[in-house]
Design an enzyme around this catalytic site. Sequence first.
Site, PDB file in Angstrom:
ATOM      1  N   TYR A  98      51.518  29.593  39.743  1.00 34.69           N
ATOM      2  CA  TYR A  98      50.850  30.072  38.536  1.00 34.69           C
ATOM      3  C   TYR A  98      51.855  30.834  37.690  1.00 34.69           C
ATOM      4  CZ  TYR A  98      47.595  32.673  35.552  1.00 34.69           C
ATOM      5  OH  TYR A  98      46.924  33.211  34.482  1.00 34.69           O
ATOM      6  N   LYS A 114      54.491  43.083  35.929  1.00 31.19           N
ATOM      7  CA  LYS A 114      53.898  43.952  36.937  1.00 31.19           C
ATOM      8  C   LYS A 114      54.723  45.217  37.177  1.00 31.19           C
ATOM      9  CE  LYS A 114      51.189  40.231  38.700  1.00 31.19           C
ATOM     10  NZ  LYS A 114      49.887  40.392  38.100  1.00 31.19           N
ATOM     11  N   ASP A 162      60.262  32.484  38.188  1.00 29.61           N
ATOM     12  CA  ASP A 162      59.201  33.420  37.825  1.00 29.61           C
ATOM     13  C   ASP A 162      59.129  34.506  38.894  1.00 29.61           C
ATOM     14  OD1 ASP A 162      56.810  34.736  37.392  1.00 29.61           O
ATOM     15  OD2 ASP A 162      55.692  32.931  36.865  1.00 29.61           O
TER      16      ASP A 162
END
Length: 448
Positions: free
Chosen positions: A147, A278, A242
């Site tokens: 994702y 994050k 990612d």
Amino acid sequence: MTTPAASTSEDLYERARALMPGGVNSPVRAFGSVGGTPRFLVDAHGAYVTDADGTQYVDLVCSWGPALLGHSHPDVIAAVHRAVDHGLTFGASTPAEADLAQLVRDRVPAVELLRMVSTGTEATMTAVRLARGFTSRNLIVKFAGCYHGHVDSLLAAAGSGVATLALPGSAGVTEATTAETLVLPYNDVEAVEEAFRTHGEHIAAVITEAAPANMGVVTPAPGFNAFLSRITSEHGALFIVDEVMTGFRTHPGGYWKLTGGADDAEHPWTPDLLTFGKVIGGGIPAAALGGRADVMNYLAPIGPVYQAGTLSGNPIAMAAGVATLTAATDDVYRHVDARSLEVSDALTAELSKAGVDHSIQRAGNLFSVAFGTAEHGVRNYADAQAQEAFRYGPFFHSMLDSGVYLPPSVYEAWFLSAAHDDAAMERIHAALPAAARAAAEAVPVDQP
């Protein structure tokens, strides 16, 4: 018989559903895969969160990763307060942007230049656009189950064949958008080689999570990331890693450095571009993309690839990020690693004692449980989908009733923090036996 009064969370959920789709602003919060009423949280300190009913939980979500230091860390709160005193946003450059960029570059040498954005989705969207602009190619290779935010072209499902173009993975995503995405099975070297044989001259980039953590955690096979780095280089494509989830959480330099990176003599690999989120914002919306200077300089205002954001690099998020990375010392990572291993070992011990077939999937201090997968573990999205997911709902609610807040989906990673002390761990240990029994007794929803 007197009907029990609705809990405050129930009242809040009813109100929210009348005002917002599904009553939430991010789908997994709705408890759709575990059932029951979502908890509305009103306070978070250290290793604990408290809901609107006043119930306190040991938190193993940690805001899906940012709370590496624990919630409301005093250094981070103080830094944010100092920044707020000078204003919330200026729409202009600030010194803290370079301060955070320097901290990132010191930790991740593959980052020569960095661009701040506000969300992980924005970071991956920009990385894909940049790769296409730099290579003058259109196709992007991604992996099923990975994702990368809700970017249209990356919300793609696998087509009917390994080297065929993808199909839309969400309503509202057009076939024309996903027609420039190839979706391959994760950890499958042969599938990647076939894709490059068939489409190599048109592939702009391969994008992958450094270690997938959105189909549950899946460990990259030994040498898989190194292979992706090598094959993209051979074909003139870019390798986008990612690290929105793993960056600055699994290691001071992210999963790339944890697994050796360019220093690994056996499996060296270096991404061309990386995306972060994050932890980099310390709990306030912030994200970034970075990598090779020649690629990054294709971004405006120097290059022809346009990207902009009113709140990119805003001073409050930068202050939180600087404070978080500064406080995230080697001792912090040793503590989180040790606590993560302690919880996962206790989890597997209790599940085994209860006779529950399972495997623990791990990438550094991130881990997840997959039921019914003891024989082979989870190597890709097909394995993740085939697990006995029906066991997780009863397991989750047993833990919740015992005061432990887990991710409300079996397809999410578990997170610990530097604030998880002995008292928090004791509560987790105490909750596990009953939860393991609940998982053992669970039956599929279509059975009586």
